[in-house]
Design an enzyme around this catalytic site. Structure first.
Site, PDB file in Angstrom:
ATOM      1  N   ASP A  20       7.836   3.171  -4.718  1.00  0.00           N
ATOM      2  CA  ASP A  20       7.963   4.178  -3.666  1.00  0.00           C
ATOM      3  C   ASP A  20       9.423   4.555  -3.450  1.00  0.00           C
ATOM      4  OD1 ASP A  20       5.283   4.369  -3.158  1.00  0.00           O
ATOM      5  OD2 ASP A  20       5.299   3.011  -1.452  1.00  0.00           O
TER       6      ASP A  20
ATOM      7  N   VAL B 135       0.822  -1.213   0.000  1.00  0.00           N
ATOM      8  CA  VAL B 135       0.000   0.000   0.000  1.00  0.00           C
ATOM      9  C   VAL B 135       0.859   1.267   0.000  1.00  0.00           C
ATOM     10  CG1 VAL B 135      -1.934   1.171   1.081  1.00  0.00           C
ATOM     11  CG2 VAL B 135      -1.643  -1.304   1.409  1.00  0.00           C
ATOM     12  N   SER B 136       0.669   2.104  -1.011  1.00  0.00           N
ATOM     13  CA  SER B 136       1.452   3.326  -1.165  1.00  0.00           C
ATOM     14  C   SER B 136       0.595   4.563  -0.910  1.00  0.00           C
ATOM     15  CB  SER B 136       2.006   3.369  -2.594  1.00  0.00           C
ATOM     16  OG  SER B 136       2.560   4.635  -2.852  1.00  0.00           O
ATOM     17  N   PRO B 137       1.212   5.624  -0.348  1.00  0.00           N
ATOM     18  CA  PRO B 137       0.495   6.890  -0.178  1.00  0.00           C
ATOM     19  C   PRO B 137       0.646   7.786  -1.419  1.00  0.00           C
ATOM     20  CG  PRO B 137       2.645   7.099   0.802  1.00  0.00           C
ATOM     21  CD  PRO B 137       2.584   5.702   0.212  1.00  0.00           C
TER      22      PRO B 137
END
Ligand SMILES: *[C@@H]1O[C@H](CO)[C@@H](O)[C@H](O)[C@H]1NC(C)=O
Ligand SMILES: *[C@@H]1O[C@H](CO)[C@@H](O)[C@H](O)[C@H]1NC(C)=O
Ligand SMILES: *[C@@H]1O[C@H](CO)[C@@H](O)[C@H](O)[C@H]1NC(C)=O
Ligand SMILES: *[C@@H]1O[C@H](CO)[C@@H](O)[C@H](O)[C@H]1NC(C)=O
Ligand SMILES: *[C@@H]1O[C@H](CO)[C@@H](O)[C@H](O)[C@H]1NC(C)=O
Length: 695
Positions: free
Chosen positions: A389, A276-278
């Protein structure tokens, strides 16, 4: 008539007894303490890019502790602004707690989870692979973490009061994306159809209030990597989740406006954030801006990096936007009613040797029942390539040695080729580093991990020793819900990067496409089913008092090596003094502008100033009152070595004057320490001229 009166009396009594049992339900204590290790000269943990050495502070790092006691059982949850938690670190924390509190705090009831910020100093994990890119073990980082974690628990312990706990949850959109969607779609369609999104978008909150409904603290879990700050950042930062905590605490602690001083404590804790990436604008080729290849995350012609960013125009903006979204949703949850948690407290812990575990796994595609087992740790090729990321963990490509890292270069000759067994065990994973078969100079990655499960009323917290991907987390939650007959999906909370760090955990199906997360699933394709079996076992033992503690992780403390040189000495150039202000502020500053001042300084490593600060912004109100420290978002503390040979250095302090700042007279101060050639440490201070802030 008669009937209804006794009815009313009955209800009154019921309400009264309810009230009574509430006031006796739980004792709750919260505590916060500073864990900021060396902010300069030490490589950050996360991207593990040796070039990413700290040179100052944007946001200080904190440990946030929550003690819950039901009269006979205690449970402690700690969320720490750091990359991950290692077994050696937790062991030292427990040792300190036992010296002070005997058996009140122990292996079973202390749960420590890292937020997973990628902008904190490294060198505290002990296992060789995790410290190699930081030039080995760094006791200053380790000690700052131990001290701060223990202090936060002590503070929580001292301030326990009668209170109540509520659980709320809601969906938060536009904040996270899946960074390996092509791996996610390997999961069976029937399973994917049960979920609307390819990442978890619900935030779960535990809200703590006293018996008069006064706010004490809260923990919010949301699956997101704290990688809004990318690997070019050189300032210590707690990233998106850390700043969300600061925003929430500022809101609740209006009268105590200095950051990290409580009394209200708000944690944004990690969960199943593996994939999960922001960086929600998604991956793009860095120069041309075209889309990267979905499967390989490569750019056409292989000439540029594929990196994800956004939603802001730079990493500071992105961090702020994501933090504000987290904070806003958490505050909405805080203001909603929620469901009260009542009932007994249980927590169990067991160490397990993962390579020797086995279980049965039903292949969801064929329905075939397989007898599966764990493997000795190994890292696959894609691990070296990194994620969107950030680039690879070691900045090396296959067959290359690591640039600029003497420790790595000294070791490349000793790197083993994987045995036939190991190659077979890891299945489709092409092995780059057979870490489980490398014992020189000592253990590279853990084989024994901590597993822990806690239950408070009908809330279950599974403390997992690594980064579970979205679907891995969902499978674990649903297995535990079934086992414990819980009603809602949000009744099971996954506390990520908890107690031990053993990299990633993907589903066996995601494993088949070997993206970064799968290449870093170290105990082989069936790591997840082995964990599910283990947590089901813990669930069945929740109420028993006699639990086999399992094998102890090896004590690595006697092996540790460090290639990081100490600070040699500091000095000033001729005719100047430490603390001398070399760049004064202008006489007048407008709100919204940034003041930049400079001082002659020593090395920040000489004194970490834990629970304190390297800078203050002060307002004159008849006396000088501190309005901001180095923990504030609006300040930056930037250190630079001018001459290594002469030991001269300088700090720049920036203060962005916020709209809520009052008109008035201000000054900025710097606090530092110097080291003489004889090794003596001395403090100095520096103060700017007074300047006026005008709207
Ligand atoms: C990292 O962030 C900086 C500042 O926002 C930006 O200039 C740079 O392109 C980013 N680099 C990568 C690889 O994302
Ligand atoms: C606290 O929890 C324990 C189980 O862990 C239970 O035996 C005990 O009754 C509980 N106490 C109260 C006051 O609820
Ligand atoms: C290879 O693996 C099998 C099964 O996992 C094990 O019984 C055997 O001892 C291993 N052989 C070696 C040389 O490690
Ligand atoms: C400094 O001034 C503030 C505001 O006028 C006051 O509240 C505070 O008590 C003063 N502190 C000292 C040490 O005099
Ligand atoms: C220097 O400052 C630090 C932090 O305020 C303090 O803990 C320490 O005692 C001081 N050292 C001396 C020699 O005054």
């Amino acid at each position: 008539m008669e009937n209804s009166r006794s009815f009313r009396l009955f209800f009154l009594l019921l309400a009264f007894t309810n009230c009574f049992s509430y006031t006796n339900a739980y004792k709750i204590g919260v505590g916060i303490a500073d864990v900021t290790g060396p902010s300069a000269g030490v490589t950050f943990m996360g991207y593990a890019n040796i070039e990413q050495k700290g040179n100052g502070i944007h946001l200080r790092l904190f440990s946030r502790a929550f003690v819950i006691d039901n009269g006979s059982k205690k449970f402690v949850f700690v969320s720490v602004d750091c990359g991950m938690i290692g077994s050696g670190l937790r062991k030292q924390v427990l040792r300190r707690l036992q010296q002070k509190y005997k058996d009140i705090y122990n292996e079973n009831n202390v749960m420590i989870s890292a937020t997973h910020t990628h902008s904190g100093p490294g060198g505290y994990l002990m296992d060789f692979l995790f410290d190699v890119s930081v030039l080995g073990f760094i006791s200053e980082t380790f000690n700052a973490l131990v001290k701060g974690i223990v202090l936060s628990i002590e503070r929580a312990h001292k301030h326990q009061i009668n209170g109540r706990i509520f659980r709320t949850d809601d969906t938060l959109l536009n904040t996270n994306i899946n960074r390996s969607p092509t791996a996610y779609i390997q999961n069976p369609e029937s399973e994917r159809l049960k979920y609307k999104y390819d990442v978890d978008k619900h935030m779960v909150q535990l809200k703590f209030v006293d018996t008069n409904n006064k706010a004490i603290g809260m923990i919010s879990w949301f699956a997101i990597h704290p990688t809004s700050m990318n690997y070019t950042n050189r300032l210590v930062s707690s990233d998106n989740v850390g700043y969300a905590s600061v925003l929430f605490e500022k809101k609740m602690n209006r009268k105590h406006n200095l950051i990290g001083k409580g009394p209200f404590v708000a944690a944004f804790a990690s969960s199943n954030l593996g994939d999960v990436s922001p960086n929600i604008v998604g991956p793009r080729c860095q120069i041309t801006g075209v889309e990267c290849d979905m499967h390989t995350s490569k750019c056409p012609g292989n000439q540029e990096h594929c990196v994800a960013a956004g939603p802001g125009n730079n990493i500071f903006e992105s961090t702020k936007i994501i933090a504000e979204r987290l904070y806003k949703k958490a505050f909405e949850l805080w203001e909603s009613k929620g469901e009260e948690i009542t009932g007994s407290i249980h927590s169990v812990h067991q160490f397990v040797h993962m390579p020797s575990q086995s279980t049965e796994y039903e292949d969801p595609n064929t329905g075939e029942k397989l007898k599966v087992h764990g493997c000795l740790p190994a890292m696959g090729h894609s691990f070296a390539a990194g994620t969107t990321d950030g680039p690879g963990l070691f900045g090396f490509k296959q067959g290359e040695t690591m640039p600029n890292n003497p420790l790595w270069n000294a070791l490349t000759n000793t790197i083993a080729t994987p045995s036939e067994n190991q190659t077979k065990c890891h299945g489709i994973k092409p092995i780059l580093l057979t870490t489980g078969e490398m014992n020189f100079p000592f253990e590279w990655q853990p084989t024994i991990v901590s597993t822990q499960l806690a239950r408070i009323g009908n809330i279950v917290i599974a403390c997992v020793p690594g980064e579970f991907t979205t679907m891995s987390g969902r499978r674990l939650r649903s297995a535990l819900r079934m086992k414990l007959q819980l009603q809602q999906d949000t009744d099971v909370i996954i506390a990520g990067l908890c107690n031990t760090y053993s990299d990633y955990i993907t589903t066996p199906e995601e494993y088949q496409v070997q993206r970064y997360e799968a290449a870093s699933t170290i105990y082989g394709p069936y790591t997840l089913p082995l964990y599910i079996k283990q947590y089901e076992l813990l669930a069945s033992m929740l109420e028993s008092d006699e639990i086999d503690p399992g094998p102890s992780p090896p004590d690595l403390t006697k092996h540790l090596i460090s290639f990081l040189p100490p600070v040699m000495y500091d000095s000033t150039s001729w005719g100047t003094q430490f603390g001398e202000c070399t760049k004064q502020p202008p006489a007048y500053v407008r709100v919204g502008n940034t003041v930049s001042v400079k001082f002659i300084s020593g090395h920040p490593r000489n004194n970490l100033r834990l629970e304190s600060t390297y800078l203050t912004v002060e307002l004159f109100t008849g006396n000088w009152t501190v309005i901001a420290t180095d923990a504030n978002w609006e300040t930056m503390f930037i250190w630079e070595r001018i001459s290594f040979l002469w030991g001269t250095s300088e700090v720049e302090i920036r203060w962005q004057v916020q709209p809520e700042v009052k008109n008035g007279y201000y000054r900025i101060r710097h606090f530092g320490s110097t080291k003489s050639v004889y090794g003596q440490i001395e403090n100095y201070t520096g103060t700017t001229q007074v300047f006026k802030v005008v709207k």
